[in-house]
Motif scaffolding. Structure first.
Motif, PDB file in Angstrom:
ATOM      1  N   ALA A 350     -22.802 -60.274 -40.247  1.00  0.00           N
ATOM      2  CA  ALA A 350     -21.405 -60.531 -40.623  1.00  0.00           C
ATOM      3  C   ALA A 350     -20.842 -61.725 -39.844  1.00  0.00           C
ATOM      4  N   LEU A 351     -21.138 -61.789 -38.537  1.00  0.00           N
ATOM      5  CA  LEU A 351     -20.582 -62.877 -37.721  1.00  0.00           C
ATOM      6  C   LEU A 351     -21.184 -64.230 -38.112  1.00  0.00           C
ATOM      7  N   ALA A 352     -22.495 -64.243 -38.369  1.00  0.00           N
ATOM      8  CA  ALA A 352     -23.140 -65.518 -38.725  1.00  0.00           C
ATOM      9  C   ALA A 352     -22.687 -65.973 -40.113  1.00  0.00           C
ATOM     10  N   LEU A 353     -22.522 -65.022 -41.025  1.00  0.00           N
ATOM     11  CA  LEU A 353     -22.046 -65.382 -42.367  1.00  0.00           C
ATOM     12  C   LEU A 353     -20.649 -66.012 -42.282  1.00  0.00           C
ATOM     13  N   LEU A 354     -19.804 -65.455 -41.436  1.00  0.00           N
ATOM     14  CA  LEU A 354     -18.453 -66.007 -41.277  1.00  0.00           C
ATOM     15  C   LEU A 354     -18.524 -67.405 -40.660  1.00  0.00           C
ATOM     16  N   ALA A 355     -19.360 -67.554 -39.625  1.00  0.00           N
ATOM     17  CA  ALA A 355     -19.435 -68.842 -38.930  1.00  0.00           C
ATOM     18  C   ALA A 355     -20.053 -69.929 -39.813  1.00  0.00           C
ATOM     19  N   GLU A 356     -21.091 -69.546 -40.598  1.00  0.00           N
ATOM     20  CA  GLU A 356     -21.855 -70.591 -41.286  1.00  0.00           C
ATOM     21  C   GLU A 356     -21.437 -70.796 -42.741  1.00  0.00           C
ATOM     22  N   GLN A 357     -21.001 -69.711 -43.401  1.00  0.00           N
ATOM     23  CA  GLN A 357     -20.617 -69.855 -44.819  1.00  0.00           C
ATOM     24  C   GLN A 357     -19.165 -69.461 -45.068  1.00  0.00           C
ATOM     25  N   HIS A 358     -18.470 -69.060 -44.018  1.00  0.00           N
ATOM     26  CA  HIS A 358     -17.027 -68.797 -44.123  1.00  0.00           C
ATOM     27  C   HIS A 358     -16.682 -67.686 -45.107  1.00  0.00           C
ATOM     28  N   VAL A 359     -17.508 -66.653 -45.109  1.00  0.00           N
ATOM     29  CA  VAL A 359     -17.183 -65.449 -45.871  1.00  0.00           C
ATOM     30  C   VAL A 359     -17.026 -64.313 -44.865  1.00  0.00           C
ATOM     31  N   ALA A 360     -15.873 -63.621 -44.940  1.00  0.00           N
ATOM     32  CA  ALA A 360     -15.627 -62.517 -44.009  1.00  0.00           C
ATOM     33  C   ALA A 360     -15.849 -61.190 -44.717  1.00  0.00           C
ATOM     34  N   LEU A 361     -16.681 -60.350 -44.103  1.00  0.00           N
ATOM     35  CA  LEU A 361     -16.851 -58.980 -44.574  1.00  0.00           C
ATOM     36  C   LEU A 361     -17.006 -58.106 -43.337  1.00  0.00           C
ATOM     37  N   VAL A 362     -17.172 -56.807 -43.515  1.00  0.00           N
ATOM     38  CA  VAL A 362     -17.197 -55.920 -42.350  1.00  0.00           C
ATOM     39  C   VAL A 362     -18.575 -55.274 -42.237  1.00  0.00           C
ATOM     40  N   HIS A 363     -19.118 -55.247 -41.013  1.00  0.00           N
ATOM     41  CA  HIS A 363     -20.462 -54.707 -40.829  1.00  0.00           C
ATOM     42  C   HIS A 363     -20.466 -53.180 -40.894  1.00  0.00           C
ATOM     43  N   GLY A 364     -21.611 -52.636 -41.277  1.00  0.00           N
ATOM     44  CA  GLY A 364     -21.687 -51.213 -41.584  1.00  0.00           C
ATOM     45  C   GLY A 364     -21.577 -50.291 -40.387  1.00  0.00           C
ATOM     46  N   ARG A 365     -21.881 -50.782 -39.194  1.00  0.00           N
ATOM     47  CA  ARG A 365     -21.850 -49.890 -38.035  1.00  0.00           C
ATOM     48  C   ARG A 365     -20.484 -49.211 -37.912  1.00  0.00           C
ATOM     49  N   SER A 366     -19.428 -49.947 -38.299  1.00  0.00           N
ATOM     50  CA  SER A 366     -18.085 -49.365 -38.154  1.00  0.00           C
ATOM     51  C   SER A 366     -17.797 -48.314 -39.226  1.00  0.00           C
ATOM     52  N   PHE A 367     -18.672 -48.210 -40.211  1.00  0.00           N
ATOM     53  CA  PHE A 367     -18.512 -47.158 -41.224  1.00  0.00           C
ATOM     54  C   PHE A 367     -19.566 -46.068 -41.041  1.00  0.00           C
ATOM     55  N   GLY A 368     -20.352 -46.185 -39.980  1.00  0.00           N
ATOM     56  CA  GLY A 368     -21.285 -45.115 -39.644  1.00  0.00           C
ATOM     57  C   GLY A 368     -22.638 -45.206 -40.306  1.00  0.00           C
ATOM     58  N   MET A 369     -22.979 -46.323 -40.909  1.00  0.00           N
ATOM     59  CA  MET A 369     -24.342 -46.461 -41.431  1.00  0.00           C
ATOM     60  C   MET A 369     -24.767 -47.923 -41.445  1.00  0.00           C
ATOM     61  N   SER A 370     -25.877 -48.194 -40.765  1.00  0.00           N
ATOM     62  CA  SER A 370     -26.437 -49.540 -40.671  1.00  0.00           C
ATOM     63  C   SER A 370     -27.864 -49.507 -41.221  1.00  0.00           C
ATOM     64  N   PRO A 371     -28.416 -50.672 -41.598  1.00  0.00           N
ATOM     65  CA  PRO A 371     -27.785 -51.984 -41.603  1.00  0.00           C
ATOM     66  C   PRO A 371     -27.191 -52.291 -42.982  1.00  0.00           C
ATOM     67  N   TYR A 372     -25.909 -52.180 -43.063  1.00  0.00           N
ATOM     68  CA  TYR A 372     -25.161 -52.440 -44.301  1.00  0.00           C
ATOM     69  C   TYR A 372     -23.961 -53.304 -43.963  1.00  0.00           C
ATOM     70  N   VAL A 373     -23.342 -53.869 -44.997  1.00  0.00           N
ATOM     71  CA  VAL A 373     -22.029 -54.494 -44.835  1.00  0.00           C
ATOM     72  C   VAL A 373     -21.130 -53.973 -45.952  1.00  0.00           C
ATOM     73  N   ARG A 374     -19.830 -53.946 -45.687  1.00  0.00           N
ATOM     74  CA  ARG A 374     -18.899 -53.547 -46.745  1.00  0.00           C
ATOM     75  C   ARG A 374     -18.195 -54.773 -47.284  1.00  0.00           C
ATOM     76  N   ILE A 375     -18.180 -54.848 -48.610  1.00  0.00           N
ATOM     77  CA  ILE A 375     -17.446 -55.924 -49.286  1.00  0.00           C
ATOM     78  C   ILE A 375     -16.343 -55.288 -50.110  1.00  0.00           C
ATOM     79  N   SER A 376     -15.107 -55.730 -49.902  1.00  0.00           N
ATOM     80  CA  SER A 376     -14.007 -55.311 -50.758  1.00  0.00           C
ATOM     81  C   SER A 376     -13.897 -56.336 -51.880  1.00  0.00           C
ATOM     82  N   TYR A 377     -13.986 -55.866 -53.127  1.00  0.00           N
ATOM     83  CA  TYR A 377     -13.867 -56.825 -54.233  1.00  0.00           C
ATOM     84  C   TYR A 377     -12.481 -56.766 -54.882  1.00  0.00           C
ATOM     85  N   ALA A 378     -11.489 -56.313 -54.113  1.00  0.00           N
ATOM     86  CA  ALA A 378     -10.113 -56.323 -54.610  1.00  0.00           C
ATOM     87  C   ALA A 378      -9.519 -57.713 -54.427  1.00  0.00           C
TER      88      ALA A 378
END
Ligand code: PLP
Length: 399
Positions: A350-378
């Protein structure tokens, strides 16, 4: 400085908020960040709700509200529960709170003693374990693996229940996976729960109108036998794009609702009269926009799932509802980004994607399951298309 309370140690800042702040800071420097972090509809609140708020303010509906909610909104919720959920609740079995989040707080505050356990299926909305911890309870996570569609299995539930279990929290459709429980899923869980009459069941139906495959099912309606232990929770935030109005509600057994109203009285006295007037208008007004927004989310879900599955290293499950996807990024770990960062965890991703491609999403560890990321498509289709192209480029650049 004088000391702060120990309970703050059990309430680290939410990862969603932390990523949103990082994205905002980059944007303030002029970086064209696309943020897919927040679970917030990009649509406008219904005009009828806004007009009702004006009217409430101008007509003197500006005094302290009843602690359990205004009669007008409670009646609108009562009609809604019957119309949408087939649930018939008396007015003293319904209360209004400051968002769904306020309901959760009232419910846990009114029931959880120190060390009581709250069963939280993982992946979960981060507020469940954090709030449980703040209140002095013990969150007990139960894994809901992707190969079961991220849905809770009855056997796993049975194994997690102890004499100290106070609550099971069900959230369907789910934040962060979008998984929805069918009536059969609920019946299988109920078969376990009937043997444990000391366990309350919180049905968090916040995304109830965002089910794209199948229909929404809720425990109190599917298994009436459990109704005297079920608290059904929802609100206007997601259904009507009214996150800022802070209106949620709960329906459940009279004694539990009375205890929750007592807690709300201690903390908040009540809920904004202006917001309640707006919410009543949304519930009683035209419902076409709900379906229109639902159709847009469904289209965006397919757009995002299809695009992500073309990114090497990502494997994205197609969920039934809500407005999130929860792609697995295992295939990207152990590899090095174009800028030379080695990805060990989903947070690194998540951090490298934000730094290199400027897309912010949230890593899965904070939702209790890795290795995943959460994307909100709202968010709008153009931003989603561009964000997915950047994610593809990021993955293609991994060595
Ligand atoms: N429940 C779930 C699963 C959520 O994702 C959220 C918000 O993100 C809420 C409840 C709370 O919604 P609100 O407090 O805005 O009504």
């Amino acid at each position: 400085m004088p000391a702060l309370a120990d309970r703050l140690g059990r309430a680290p800042p939410a990862a969603t908020v932390a990523m949103t702040i990082k994205a905002r800071a980059l944007r303030a420097q002029g970086v064209p960040v696309i943020s897919l972090t927040v679970g917030e509809p990009d649509f406008d609140s219904p005009p009828g709700a806004i007009a009702a708020a004006h009217h409430a303010a101008l007509s003197g509906d500006t005094k302290y509200p009843p602690q359990d909610g205004t009669p007008a909104l409670k009646s609108a919720i009562q009609r809604k529960l019957l119309r949408d959920n087939g649930l018939d609740y008396a007015l003293d079995e319904i209360m209004v709170s400051n968002g769904g989040k306020g309901t959760l707080f009232n419910a846990l505050m009114a029931t959880v003693n120190d060390g009581d356990e709250v069963i939280i299926p993982a992946p979960y909305w981060g507020a469940y374990p954090l709030m449980t911890g703040v209140i002095g309870g013990t969150p007990v996570m139960v894994n809901c693996p992707q190969n079961n569609g991220f849905r809770l299995r009855a056997d796993d539930l049975a194994a997690a229940i102890t004499p100290r279990t106070k609550w099971l929290i069900l959230n369907s459709p789910n934040n962060p996976t979008g998984a929805a429980l069918s009536a059969d899923d609920l019946r299988a869980l109920a078969a376990v729960l009937v043997d444990h009459p000391h366990v309350w069941i919180l049905s968090d139906d916040m995304y109830e109108h965002l089910v794209f495959d199948g229909v929404h099912a809720t425990m109190a309606a599917v298994v009436p036998q459990l109704r005297d232990r079920v608290l059904t929770v929802s609100g206007v935030s997601k259904t009507y794009a009214m996150t800022g109005w802070r209106i949620g509600w709960a329906a459940g057994p009279r004694a539990l609702i009375a205890a929750m109203v007592n807690m709300q009285g201690q903390v908040a006295a009540g809920v904004s009269t202006i917001g309640q007037a707006a919410a009543a208008a949304a519930l009683d007004g035209p419902q076409e926009a709900v379906a229109t927004m639902g159709a847009a989310y469904r289209r965006r879900r397919d757009l995002v799932v299809d695009a992500l599955n073309q990114a090497p290293g990502i494997q994205c499950h197609r969920p039934e509802g809500a407005f999130y996807v929860y792609p697995n990024v295992a295939g990207c770990l152990g590899r090095t980004t174009a800028a030379g960062t080695v990805l060990h965890t989903d947070e690194d991703f998540a951090l490298a994607l934000l730094a290199e491609q400027h897309v912010a999403l949230v890593h899965g560890r904070s939702f209790g399951m890795s290795p995943y990321v959460r994307i909100s498509y709202a968010t709008d289709d153009a931003s989603l298309t561009e964000a997915c192209a950047r994610i593809q480029a990021f993955c293609q650049g991994l060595r």
